[in-house]
Motif scaffolding. Sequence first.
Motif, PDB file in Angstrom:
ATOM      1  N   GLY B  13      11.630 -23.858 -38.533  1.00  0.00           N
ATOM      2  CA  GLY B  13      12.451 -24.696 -37.673  1.00  0.00           C
ATOM      3  C   GLY B  13      12.312 -24.454 -36.184  1.00  0.00           C
ATOM      4  N   LYS B  14      11.217 -23.812 -35.771  1.00  0.00           N
ATOM      5  CA  LYS B  14      11.053 -23.582 -34.343  1.00  0.00           C
ATOM      6  C   LYS B  14       9.864 -24.368 -33.817  1.00  0.00           C
ATOM      7  CE  LYS B  14      12.857 -18.868 -33.865  1.00  0.00           C
ATOM      8  NZ  LYS B  14      12.451 -17.523 -33.514  1.00  0.00           N
ATOM      9  N   GLU B  15       9.972 -24.715 -32.551  1.00  0.00           N
ATOM     10  CA  GLU B  15       8.834 -25.332 -31.880  1.00  0.00           C
ATOM     11  C   GLU B  15       7.920 -24.215 -31.405  1.00  0.00           C
ATOM     12  OE1 GLU B  15       8.222 -28.397 -31.560  1.00  0.00           O
ATOM     13  OE2 GLU B  15      10.073 -29.580 -31.516  1.00  0.00           O
ATOM     14  N   PRO B  16       6.614 -24.383 -31.558  1.00  0.00           N
ATOM     15  CA  PRO B  16       5.730 -23.307 -31.077  1.00  0.00           C
ATOM     16  C   PRO B  16       5.823 -23.125 -29.567  1.00  0.00           C
ATOM     17  CG  PRO B  16       4.461 -25.174 -31.933  1.00  0.00           C
ATOM     18  CD  PRO B  16       5.890 -25.464 -32.214  1.00  0.00           C
ATOM     19  N   ASP B  50      -0.999 -21.545 -33.777  1.00  0.00           N
ATOM     20  CA  ASP B  50       0.257 -21.680 -33.038  1.00  0.00           C
ATOM     21  C   ASP B  50       0.881 -20.305 -32.874  1.00  0.00           C
ATOM     22  OD1 ASP B  50      -0.053 -24.403 -33.133  1.00  0.00           O
ATOM     23  OD2 ASP B  50       1.256 -24.667 -34.872  1.00  0.00           O
ATOM     24  N   VAL B  51       1.644 -20.170 -31.799  1.00  0.00           N
ATOM     25  CA  VAL B  51       2.413 -18.941 -31.622  1.00  0.00           C
ATOM     26  C   VAL B  51       3.862 -19.356 -31.440  1.00  0.00           C
ATOM     27  CG1 VAL B  51       2.696 -16.835 -30.285  1.00  0.00           C
ATOM     28  CG2 VAL B  51       0.435 -17.895 -30.441  1.00  0.00           C
ATOM     29  N   PHE B  52       4.739 -18.795 -32.280  1.00  0.00           N
ATOM     30  CA  PHE B  52       6.137 -19.193 -32.225  1.00  0.00           C
ATOM     31  C   PHE B  52       6.951 -18.197 -31.412  1.00  0.00           C
ATOM     32  CE2 PHE B  52       4.386 -21.423 -35.777  1.00  0.00           C
ATOM     33  CZ  PHE B  52       5.008 -22.658 -35.718  1.00  0.00           C
ATOM     34  N   PRO B  53       8.034 -18.672 -30.759  1.00  0.00           N
ATOM     35  CA  PRO B  53       8.793 -17.771 -29.893  1.00  0.00           C
ATOM     36  C   PRO B  53       9.374 -16.592 -30.667  1.00  0.00           C
ATOM     37  CG  PRO B  53       9.865 -19.926 -30.065  1.00  0.00           C
ATOM     38  CD  PRO B  53       8.546 -20.047 -30.736  1.00  0.00           C
ATOM     39  N   GLY B  54       9.248 -15.413 -30.104  1.00  0.00           N
ATOM     40  CA  GLY B  54       9.837 -14.214 -30.688  1.00  0.00           C
ATOM     41  C   GLY B  54       8.981 -13.522 -31.727  1.00  0.00           C
ATOM     42  N   GLU B  55       7.853 -14.118 -32.082  1.00  0.00           N
ATOM     43  CA  GLU B  55       7.039 -13.500 -33.133  1.00  0.00           C
ATOM     44  C   GLU B  55       5.901 -12.673 -32.519  1.00  0.00           C
ATOM     45  OE1 GLU B  55       4.613 -15.833 -35.716  1.00  0.00           O
ATOM     46  OE2 GLU B  55       3.751 -17.026 -34.109  1.00  0.00           O
ATOM     47  N   ARG B  88       4.748 -24.241 -24.005  1.00  0.00           N
ATOM     48  CA  ARG B  88       6.072 -24.842 -23.808  1.00  0.00           C
ATOM     49  C   ARG B  88       6.835 -24.024 -22.770  1.00  0.00           C
ATOM     50  NH1 ARG B  88       8.433 -28.592 -26.869  1.00  0.00           N
ATOM     51  NH2 ARG B  88       6.808 -28.287 -28.426  1.00  0.00           N
ATOM     52  N   ASN B  89       7.105 -24.615 -21.629  1.00  0.00           N
ATOM     53  CA  ASN B  89       7.766 -23.847 -20.560  1.00  0.00           C
ATOM     54  C   ASN B  89       9.274 -23.769 -20.785  1.00  0.00           C
ATOM     55  OD1 ASN B  89       8.846 -26.247 -19.692  1.00  0.00           O
ATOM     56  ND2 ASN B  89       7.417 -26.520 -17.989  1.00  0.00           N
ATOM     57  N   LEU B  90       9.956 -23.124 -19.856  1.00  0.00           N
ATOM     58  CA  LEU B  90      11.388 -22.867 -20.036  1.00  0.00           C
ATOM     59  C   LEU B  90      12.206 -24.158 -20.164  1.00  0.00           C
ATOM     60  CD1 LEU B  90      12.146 -19.798 -17.739  1.00  0.00           C
ATOM     61  CD2 LEU B  90      12.628 -19.994 -20.178  1.00  0.00           C
ATOM     62  N   ASP B  91      11.700 -25.240 -19.546  1.00  0.00           N
ATOM     63  CA  ASP B  91      12.420 -26.514 -19.631  1.00  0.00           C
ATOM     64  C   ASP B  91      12.162 -27.229 -20.959  1.00  0.00           C
ATOM     65  OD1 ASP B  91      13.197 -26.017 -17.034  1.00  0.00           O
ATOM     66  OD2 ASP B  91      11.452 -27.044 -16.190  1.00  0.00           O
ATOM     67  N   GLY B  92      11.292 -26.659 -21.768  1.00  0.00           N
ATOM     68  CA  GLY B  92      11.000 -27.293 -23.056  1.00  0.00           C
ATOM     69  C   GLY B  92       9.853 -28.284 -22.994  1.00  0.00           C
TER      70      GLY B  92
END
Lengths: 342, 353
Positions: B13-16, B50-55, B88-92
């Motif tokens: 459920g996360k965006e890469p 892909d690289v997902f946030p926090g992984e 994907r930058n901080l603004d999404g």
Amino acid sequence: MSNKTHGASTDILLDIRGLKTYFHLDEGTVRAVDGVDFTVPRGTTIGIVGESGCGKSVTAFSILQLVEKPGRIEEGSIVLNTGGQNRVDIAALDHDSEELRQIRGKDIGMIFQEPMTSLSMMYTVGFQMTEAIRLHMDVEKDEARDRAIEMLQAVGIPRPEQRFDAYPFELSGGMRQRVMIAMALSCDPMLLIADEPTTALDVTTQAQILELMQQLQEEFGMAIMLITHDLGVVAEMCSEVVVMYLGEVVEQADVDTIFHNPQHPYTQALLESIPRLGHSHEGRLNPILGSVPDPYHRPSGCPFHPRCTQIITGRCETVHPDISRLDPRHTVRCLLHEESHG
Amino acid sequence: MADTAIPSAPTAGKEPLLRVEDLRKYFPIRQGFFGRSVTQVKAVDGVTFDVFPGETMAVVGESGCGKTTAGRCLVRAFEPTGGSILYRNLDGDEVALDALDNKSLKPVRRELRMIFQDPFSSLNPRMTVLDIIGDPLRVHSIASGSELEERVADMLLRVGLRPEYMRRYPHAFSGGQRQRIGIAKALILSPRLVVADEAVSALDVSVQAQILNLLQDLQAEFDLTYVFIAHDLSVVEYIANRVSVMYVGKMVETAATDELYHNPKHPYTEALLSAVPRPDPRERSQRIVLEGDVPDPAHPPSGCYFHPRCRYAQDVCATETPELRPIGEGHEVACHLAEDLDLRGITDLVPRD
């Protein structure tokens, strides 16, 4: 340590006693090897493990008297038993003597982490091999050539007749390592000293070289002294293990004891600090505190005490532990065991 | 790892954070007086992940497989030859990193940092620790003077070094301490993604464990995402959530770490896993010894690059190049025979008692 068994058994190929190799530098004396004892039985593989600066490589270089100035063997004996009553103390030989030159390359072969330290860029593989063979064996040029090609074949080099005329730079890292092994084994040595032979190699190439060393040992029956920091390589290859820390042997035992019943806090800590395949769910790694001290500031007492979690406060800082023999094949240098075994 | 706060399915459920598609980097081989380009080395040849946030996403492979080149393309230390890197930058919003010019790249560079392998050559010996770690703050005009010093001191504490040491030069530190300095330098700009290239390979085993633990602590503390480039499969199993395996510039398999290690689908992955020496004499594994060497990327074999060394190779493998394709939940493989092979994972490779 009793001296009764000293060299008495013909099963012992190499017997090192009280070896001290120091480096005299402007900044002070580095006691790289500081009283090392161990024996290498015939036809077995013995592993020397430890982190950088523990003196494992200097020990190997001392055995061939290859320690360069300002380093020097200060004390101790390195007795090589080439069979029957032929015992020679390598440490007592002159470093230039004909006798020593015969031992190097003939009785004892050596391979290094970086093959280019023992291979020359300027000459073909074949030239270097035949030269080494003719130096140690009384054979004609053609015979030496046949022997070299036979050895290249034995170490699994495809098309050995062609590779015989190749220069080392034309070969891949794994192939060079094979050439170096072929060269070290070309005079049928009784002992092969391998100093981090697979550290610079990729894991699949490492697997090839380890497999090759095991095969060649079965075929030629030489003993191998394997110097490495990789506990995985030790577990796969060795029957006997010597653990070194800051120039001293802290523990020695058969491989199963070292991995399943280690008694020195350093051995225990080392084993706990490494990640293991299939065990990653067992929580965080357990690192050893701090790092290996710099060689000019050797801790007093037991050299491991500043990093030891089982320190006996008030004793380990001042008392240098002796070797305790826990059973005939298991020795440890730690006050925890001196107390209980007297 | 089970007790740390890493979800078992980090991708759910996360965006890469990063999407790498068909990344290519070719180096020309020049010859002759005018430096004519005669051929190309395809160091990275169509890498997708892909690289997902926090992984922690690990890229593994042997030397020359292109993992380091791929990592450097991610932070644009190398200009990619082709493909896209979407960040994907901080603004999404998704930014195409491969298309940015140097000026618009600068703000993004704050968020993408790199840790290098060799703690001896990657630190300038003529700069103090304060200058080394504080330099990015100065370059990006974020802090100066006493504020900069404060931030460096704070960062030193977080990586386990004493702030008093900030006026010393790198030579006064051990290998592990230097790697901590390198990590502090990478993290001083509060990045979101850190590319760690063989970050623990040059360290002694006891120190390696300290740095691995530190990287995990910092990841939790700063909410970092890691791309962890390494060749040591034991280290990767410990630190990574997902793993991609590269061979001669191509990605051959990607899966969650457990899945890849226990249920590999590519014969090369199987061979790699079997070759890792186990630090236990009771677990001497049945090594699969590959024949020959890794091919020269300037002259790769036909079809599947691995087929000359593959013990399962069929005729099709020599003629057709397999594409990376899904074979299970979050599991991709580039092998014609993946469905038909029963490959051994790490638990099958050791004799069980």
